[in-house]
Design an enzyme around this catalytic site. Structure first.
Site, PDB file in Angstrom:
ATOM      1  N   ARG A 163      -5.403  30.538  34.823  1.00  0.00           N
ATOM      2  CA  ARG A 163      -4.117  29.840  34.989  1.00  0.00           C
ATOM      3  C   ARG A 163      -3.232  30.467  36.082  1.00  0.00           C
ATOM      4  NH1 ARG A 163      -6.607  26.875  32.036  1.00  0.00           N
ATOM      5  NH2 ARG A 163      -5.749  25.624  30.321  1.00  0.00           N
ATOM      6  N   SER A 228      -0.695  23.094  26.250  1.00  0.00           N
ATOM      7  CA  SER A 228      -0.545  24.447  25.691  1.00  0.00           C
ATOM      8  C   SER A 228       0.790  25.041  26.110  1.00  0.00           C
ATOM      9  CB  SER A 228      -1.655  25.367  26.198  1.00  0.00           C
ATOM     10  OG  SER A 228      -2.899  24.865  25.828  1.00  0.00           O
ATOM     11  N   GLU A 323       2.896  29.270  29.221  1.00  0.00           N
ATOM     12  CA  GLU A 323       1.891  28.705  30.131  1.00  0.00           C
ATOM     13  C   GLU A 323       2.533  27.782  31.159  1.00  0.00           C
ATOM     14  OE1 GLU A 323      -1.270  26.165  31.687  1.00  0.00           O
ATOM     15  OE2 GLU A 323       0.361  25.512  30.408  1.00  0.00           O
TER      16      GLU A 323
HETATM   17  N1  EPU Z   1      -7.243  26.961  16.800  1.00  0.00           N
HETATM   18  C1  EPU Z   1      -6.503  27.222  15.699  1.00  0.00           C
HETATM   19  N2  EPU Z   1      -5.538  26.322  15.333  1.00  0.00           N
HETATM   20  C2  EPU Z   1      -5.304  25.204  16.033  1.00  0.00           C
HETATM   21  C3  EPU Z   1      -6.075  24.931  17.170  1.00  0.00           C
HETATM   22  C4  EPU Z   1      -7.037  25.834  17.560  1.00  0.00           C
HETATM   23  O1  EPU Z   1      -6.686  28.227  15.021  1.00  0.00           O
HETATM   24  O2  EPU Z   1      -4.400  24.451  15.663  1.00  0.00           O
HETATM   25  C5  EPU Z   1      -8.274  27.944  17.192  1.00  0.00           C
HETATM   26  C6  EPU Z   1      -9.653  27.451  16.812  1.00  0.00           C
HETATM   27  O3  EPU Z   1     -10.358  28.519  16.293  1.00  0.00           O
HETATM   28  C7  EPU Z   1     -10.264  27.045  18.138  1.00  0.00           C
HETATM   29  C8  EPU Z   1      -9.570  27.977  19.118  1.00  0.00           C
HETATM   30  O4  EPU Z   1      -8.264  28.144  18.576  1.00  0.00           O
HETATM   31  O5  EPU Z   1     -11.647  27.201  18.133  1.00  0.00           O
HETATM   32  C9  EPU Z   1      -9.455  27.477  20.510  1.00  0.00           C
HETATM   33  O6  EPU Z   1      -8.812  26.193  20.511  1.00  0.00           O
HETATM   34  P1  EPU Z   1      -9.106  25.147  21.665  1.00  0.00           P
HETATM   35  O7  EPU Z   1     -10.549  25.004  21.845  1.00  0.00           O
HETATM   36  O8  EPU Z   1      -8.327  23.908  21.416  1.00  0.00           O
HETATM   37  O9  EPU Z   1      -8.603  25.863  22.972  1.00  0.00           O
HETATM   38  P2  EPU Z   1      -7.285  26.676  23.337  1.00  0.00           P
HETATM   39  O10 EPU Z   1      -7.731  28.037  23.725  1.00  0.00           O
HETATM   40  O11 EPU Z   1      -6.255  26.587  22.281  1.00  0.00           O
HETATM   41  C10 EPU Z   1      -7.448  26.125  25.872  1.00  0.00           C
HETATM   42  C11 EPU Z   1      -6.559  25.627  26.964  1.00  0.00           C
HETATM   43  C12 EPU Z   1      -6.387  24.113  26.843  1.00  0.00           C
HETATM   44  C13 EPU Z   1      -7.759  23.456  26.912  1.00  0.00           C
HETATM   45  C14 EPU Z   1      -8.610  24.009  25.764  1.00  0.00           C
HETATM   46  C15 EPU Z   1     -10.028  23.482  25.757  1.00  0.00           C
HETATM   47  C16 EPU Z   1      -5.048  27.479  27.416  1.00  0.00           C
HETATM   48  C17 EPU Z   1      -3.653  27.997  27.314  1.00  0.00           C
HETATM   49  N3  EPU Z   1      -5.269  26.284  26.879  1.00  0.00           N
HETATM   50  O12 EPU Z   1      -6.760  25.901  24.641  1.00  0.00           O
HETATM   51  O13 EPU Z   1      -5.634  23.681  27.970  1.00  0.00           O
HETATM   52  O14 EPU Z   1      -7.662  22.046  26.796  1.00  0.00           O
HETATM   53  O15 EPU Z   1      -8.693  25.449  25.912  1.00  0.00           O
HETATM   54  O16 EPU Z   1     -10.829  24.196  26.627  1.00  0.00           O
HETATM   55  O17 EPU Z   1      -5.908  28.137  27.999  1.00  0.00           O
HETATM   56  C18 EPU Z   1      -3.372  23.374  28.678  1.00  0.00           C
HETATM   57  O18 EPU Z   1      -3.549  24.291  29.479  1.00  0.00           O
HETATM   58  O19 EPU Z   1      -2.274  22.780  28.605  1.00  0.00           O
HETATM   59  C19 EPU Z   1      -4.452  22.978  27.785  1.00  0.00           C
HETATM   60  C20 EPU Z   1      -4.293  22.049  26.851  1.00  0.00           C
END
Ligand code: EPU
Length: 328
Positions: A163, A228, A323
């Site tokens: 990012r 995010s 973010e």
């Molecule tokens: N999780 C929770 N609670 C929740 C949602 C997720 O505990 O409500 C845990 C789960 O264990 C899940 C893990 O968090 O496996 C990761 O969640 P997710 O796969 O949705 O990914 P993220 O790390 O929360 C990042 C990016 C997103 C992108 C997703 C998918 C960042 C800050 N965010 O989110 O990007 O869509 O991965 O790859 O890196 C954005 O930047 O605005 C964005 C939405």
């Protein structure tokens, strides 16, 4: 002094940011051509005022009225050269993903459905489902608003990381065009846990990604949000070991540099904050990393998010970082 056609003053930014915050800019201009870039440069040289470049405003938190000029990047264009696509900054990102697939050029499938404009995509090195735009960038063309000239950055010169990029630290560099190197062969990237491992073609992969996104991420057109709200924090192996003693199921990923990325959504959910509310804002019940907002002011969302930062710091000893960009 000659000004671009779409120049206005005291412009409400409510329709220019996906949190629907109602702050105003002293001056607002939509930049539609390279010729207009030079007019804007002359205006800024003469007025010596502050300026901000806006794409679609999907990753932005306004704090106040903006005392200066907002330049809405509206440069249009999409062309193909061999395996590369060359796209202007004012195009919509997801249209570019869809158009490249239609031209049988592959690679961007996992970045389907990310809201926002092409110009913003290299600035924060957009990433999702095991892919980042930095994997495809050949070069980024910018217009340097302090020097009044175009400058081109190779992938290496962009200094991409999670990012982050050189453009985030140099807001005078207005992204005008990007060139992405794609492939004629579809190589499915299905590492992300929730993705089906067997996939027929790139359009099926795109469909799978869009379906996961719609389950997890609220549509900002219906519920104002910026995706995010915090970055996933990066911690050392020692810090993770200590935390794992108290929280054995803490969600984390090993990085190449031997540090660990911790899931901010997991931290927030495990602090009991998912689906919590404060005034006109709150945390989504779909995803703990998404804050929504129904107020025209950012006071509530900024004060609630700083409360969340404090709670996470107390419970896990980790400081969450925003973010989206905060301006004003
Ligand atoms: N999780 C929770 N609670 C929740 C949602 C997720 O505990 O409500 C845990 C789960 O264990 C899940 C893990 O968090 O496996 C990761 O969640 P997710 O796969 O949705 O990914 P993220 O790390 O929360 C990042 C990016 C997103 C992108 C997703 C998918 C960042 C800050 N965010 O989110 O990007 O869509 O991965 O790859 O890196 C954005 O930047 O605005 C964005 C939405």
């Amino acid at each position: 002094m000659k000004l671009p056609k779409n120049f206005s003053s005291n412009h409400s930014l409510k329709e220019n940011n996906s949190l629907k915050l109602n702050y105003a800019a002293d001056y607002f201009v939509s930049c539609n051509s390279e010729k207009e870039l030079f007019l804007i440069y002359d205006f800024l040289e003469e007025k010596k005022i502050k300026y901000w470049i806006f794409g679609d405003g999907t990753n932005l938190i306004l704090k106040n009225n903006l005392k200066g000029l907002v330049i809405k990047n509206n440069l249009k264009g999409f062309s193909v050269n061999g395996n590369s696509v060359i796209v202007s900054a004012g195009e919509n990102w997801d249209d570019v993903v869809s158009k490249s697939l239609k031209k049988n050029l592959y690679g961007l499938e996992n970045l389907s459905g990310i809201p926002g404009s092409v110009g913003a995509s290299p600035i924060q090195n957009i990433g999702a489902y095991g892919s980042e735009i930095s994997n495809f960038v050949n070069y980024v063309e910018t217009f340097n608003l302090e020097k009044g000239r175009f400058e081109i950055f190779s992938n290496q010169a962009c200094n991409f990381s999670y990012r982050e990029s050189i453009f985030k630290r140099n807001p005078n560099l207005m992204v005008t065009k990007i060139c992405l190197d794609l492939s004629q062969e579809f190589k499915p990237n299905t590492h992300y846990e929730a993705l089906p491992k067997s996939v027929k073609n790139a359009s099926e992969q795109r469909k799978n990604i869009l379906s996961i996104r719609s389950q997890k991420l609220p549509d900002h057109q219906k519920i104002p949000n910026v995706g995010s709200f915090f970055k996933n924090p990066i911690i050392s192996e020692m810090q993770l070991k200590k935390l794992s003693a108290d929280f054995p199921d803490i969600k984390n990923y090993l990085l190449e540099d031997k540090n660990y990325k911790v899931s901010a959504a997991w931290l927030i959910e495990n602090a009991g904050l998912k689906n919590s509310k404060k005034g006109d804002c709150g945390i989504s019940n779909k995803h703990a990393l998404v804050f929504y907002n129904y107020s025209e002011s950012s006071d509530f969302i900024l004060s609630y998010s700083s409360e969340v930062i404090d709670i996470i710091k107390k419970k896990f000893g980790i400081i969450l970082e925003y973010e989206p960009s905060i301006i004003g």
